[in-house]
Design a protein around this motif. Structure first.
Motif: not given
Lengths: 315, 315, 315, 315
Positions: A240, A242-243, A246-247, A253, A256-257, A260-261, A263-264, A272-273
């Protein structure tokens, strides 16, 4: 503290540094780049370092090499010689020292059978020394070996079994062989970790609450481990990450992404996973498809590394 | 004294009587013919009987049944119930008794793996009792289990390993599972011997000098064994005997032959053949071709017999 | 005619000569004594020789060496080079020849798994040649391989399966790997027989009625076999012979005994013992105890011998 | 078109409907809820349905049951009776029909050995019918079976091998057993899919380009498969989806996240993760830890289901 599941000190350090962004005091690192093998020595010096790393005080020597993936004679012998080299330094050259080799894990589960398989290929001599009433030999040292099984099959804590034997046959040191968990798929079956810290409870793979260290056993403990599996939750979160990278690079986007992340918290993400994998997670592992052949090859490498470092006369 | 290689008390008696032509004092025999199973109880009562039989004082219960050769559910379950019956009598109904099951033999050699395979199928509960801090349960008794390996792989006498564990975890009884040698091919994989005499040194299969009995371990020892092999020398002499009988009946030379062979002592004949088999005898065994499947089936029968006799709540 | 069970031409000749006391016409013998290996070439020249030997016309090359009993790299590699040498002569150096390797026997029965195990280690290239639309390569020749299973599991005659494949993929030669039966325990796992006569019905191990020869398949057939078992009846009679020889030397009754046995025909003796082994004979075999490890080692030796003789570029 | 890796028609339908939000024309669904088993029949009726589902035209019968996870006699026998029921309907009651069972996959890789293991437990009768020159029996039908191996070991396309045998022995139908890939971890080892569409190229697990269907083989083909693995990329994306759902529910950032992900196409997401798994993805699989025991149990269930539906006299 590092709670993400890894048995490798090398990875614990990587995780700490990537998460904290800061340098780790109380832990010294040394790196040797040999021809086909990278040797890293992580030295956990004090309680502070031990606490942060979630590992006991001691040396963790990691050999990383793709040689372990090939089972031809040449690759195998080269890997054995790297391993023998490191083990010889730890064992020293006092030929009167007695060694007990312990193979942790379950014979019946291929991915967990590295320990017992290695034990069955280790050259034991204790019964011969005793039969001939010898204490010393130029070519061989006194070696015994045992696979104590796992608690689910024996009903006995592994550490209890080992302690019983150690108290009875009184070796000078215990060598523990185990299959480890790694965070990184590329380290699976391509890394050997040798540690002087033994195996501490909580550091291991979930439910094996083994405390196989000098404090408990009363003799030096050297642990040799190879990561043979990655647990599914660990794999998912790593892929996730690495993905997402890449994203972020590819997508408009991304920013923005990313915000958000950011903050996690790491652990929030992991639990969670982990939760999403329930209830089928319990015994789910990620392995290479040809695990049977791979474990056989690793058991030969480790047993021969032991045979050559423990028995000076062994060619 | 019976020196011919057999682990079965039943056979030791047969050999004695056929060779001496006389009745054996100090040994009591009882026989039950059940529907598909013959149960024989050989009771070695005193030192005199023990010496002649080359077996320790105690009961030897032999179950002979062709059911063991079939792996369908019905045959298996019927055999399990015969075994459960005999074990339940020996174990008694005190649910506070703690049992340690020991699987002798070598995982890696199919014909020798009955013990370890049985251990891996035995329902162990000790870790659960301890986890919940219990001493008693209506449905289960406290059971642990261990496969100590063989001396050639561990460098440790099997009896030393077992003694270490017994002294540490203090069970009330030890159940030892082992592959035996028989004299008769037709008994291979068709016989279970349960003995209260434990396993005495010298009684066993050549080089395993194990003394797993009450005297050494300090607790009751119950041995469960199945003959899975016949050694080549034993087989040869037995076939030879049958062949000679046939020859005597068929041939006019019979009488002459018979007179000559009558003068040959049994042991003379055995050592003669033993010698002829050297030097390749050492590890030569006679087995059924489908030994892998056979051992699997036997391990299920014995482990289920144990599970049902040790755990009243086990269906 | 030789009816005693042996798959080795070498032994068929020995039996004939010892029984008839006369020299065998129509069969030529040649012997090379290499450093650690004796190579014997039995050349069955005509129908007369074939009939007496109960073997097809063709060459039978036997490699006898104790090297096969050791699994260290040096012993193994030396044995592989002896085998490669003999195979290279038979295969010749035409790199356009296509080879189909057939592994006879049953995966599930260790003593019978030499063929399938060898196939799984053989370097196959046919799919690659076809994928790249090639007919020729400097370093590799076109090799395919198949383990057709045994009739008891497939319901299909092995020879039917092989014939179907040969007719479809049209190789230039078939190499058949099989576990053989020997008369002599000392040859078990210490002998390789290579034959250009293929495998003829009646020559084999009892119930496998396979006819894998040039006449049936339409292409050259080279059979490679290793004796991995001795059947119990054969073993008994051979031990008996040695025992009787010992007896004659030692005993004053020798002359009398000898005279009597001289009158017994060989086959009479064999069928007598065979009969005595009934009814448990069917699947009874004599093997070394460590058969699992032994077969693994043999499969490596034969597959590497094939790989190096079929693929010139294989190191 | 469904490109995500699943061999189950049931899942292909689920994916289509969840992604398109629309009902699938050309595909008929029927569901039976039995006591401990859910049977779903997906009927792909025309080319349109086949194209969308990426599956051939035909029936796909899925049995979902947790009974498959238990190896006790009762669970096993109940599961066998559900399977027998469905197979009996497909096979019909013409006792003159001849069946060839094909076990796809690799003996040496546990997770891929379901086919060969099932074949080795299937009751074959063809050799007996032929031996007695029979065409018909009240209790048994003519059955043969073959494990053709995998192309990496044989160098031959599996479909070529099967075609060769079918052309030669001319069965009336072929039953193909295979290990499948699923998208959902909870379906692994808990689902059996029976299909009348055979196995079409492109539908399978990556590199096995097998076309085992009526068009190619010329006879009816019934495929029986069990998902035994989930590939790592599939697992990751599925866990990710669940995790995101959890995140959306829990987090105030949910709406924002949701909007963003909604714009990501499914395939974009998959190839992103697939890419992240390179280069170590190739042979990486997710399995339960006790895969050895699981596959053994599944092979018993399928072989007994076959034995009871093909042989009316088999109890």
């Amino acid at each position: 503290m590092i709670t993400r599941r890894t048995d490798l000190a090398l990875e614990a350090k990587e995780i700490y540094e990537s998460e904290s962004g800061s340098f780790l005091e109380g832990v010294k690192i040394e790196k040797k780049e040999l021809e086909n093998c990278i040797v890293t020595i992580v030295d956990v010096l004090d309680d502070e370092g031990a606490k942060i790393m979630n590992k006991g005080i001691g040396k963790y020597i990691t050999l990383e090499s793709d040689l372990m993936k090939y089972s031809d004679d040449d690759s195998r012998n080269e890997m054995i010689s790297y391993l023998k080299e490191e083990l010889s330094i730890l064992f020293g050259d006092d030929k009167t020292k007695k060694t007990l080799v312990i193979g942790l894990g379950n014979w019946n589960i291929t991915s967990d059978s590295l320990g017992p398989k290695t034990v069955s290929k280790t050259l034991v001599t204790r019964h011969i020394f005793r039969n001939y009433n010898k204490d010393y030999d130029d070519d061989f040292t006194e070696v015994s070996a045992l696979s104590p099984g796992v608690m689910g099959i024996t009903g006995i804590e592994t550490s209890e079994t080992v302690k019983s034997i150690v108290d009875n046959i009184k070796p000078d040191r215990v060598v523990v062989i185990d299959a480890l968990a790694s965070r990184k798929v590329e380290r699976v079956n391509a890394t050997i970790q040798i540690s002087t810290a033994g195996i501490s409870p909580g550091a291991g793979v979930g439910n094996k609450r083994k405390a196989l260290n000098k404090e408990y056993l009363g003799v030096d403990v050297i642990a040799i481990g190879v990561p043979t599996v990655v647990d599914a939750a660990t794999l998912t979160i790593d892929i996730l990450d690495v993905a997402i990278d890449n994203l972020i690079e590819q997508s408009e986007k991304g920013q923005q992404f990313y915000n958000m992340l950011k903050d996690l918290k790491e652990e929030e993400k992991y639990s969670l996973i982990k939760e999403s994998l329930e209830p089928y997670d319990k015994n789910l592992i990620v392995t290479p498809k040809d695990i049977d052949e791979t474990i056989e090859n690793l058991a030969i490498i480790i047993s021969e590394g032991l045979n050559k470092s423990l028995h000076p006369g062994k060619k």
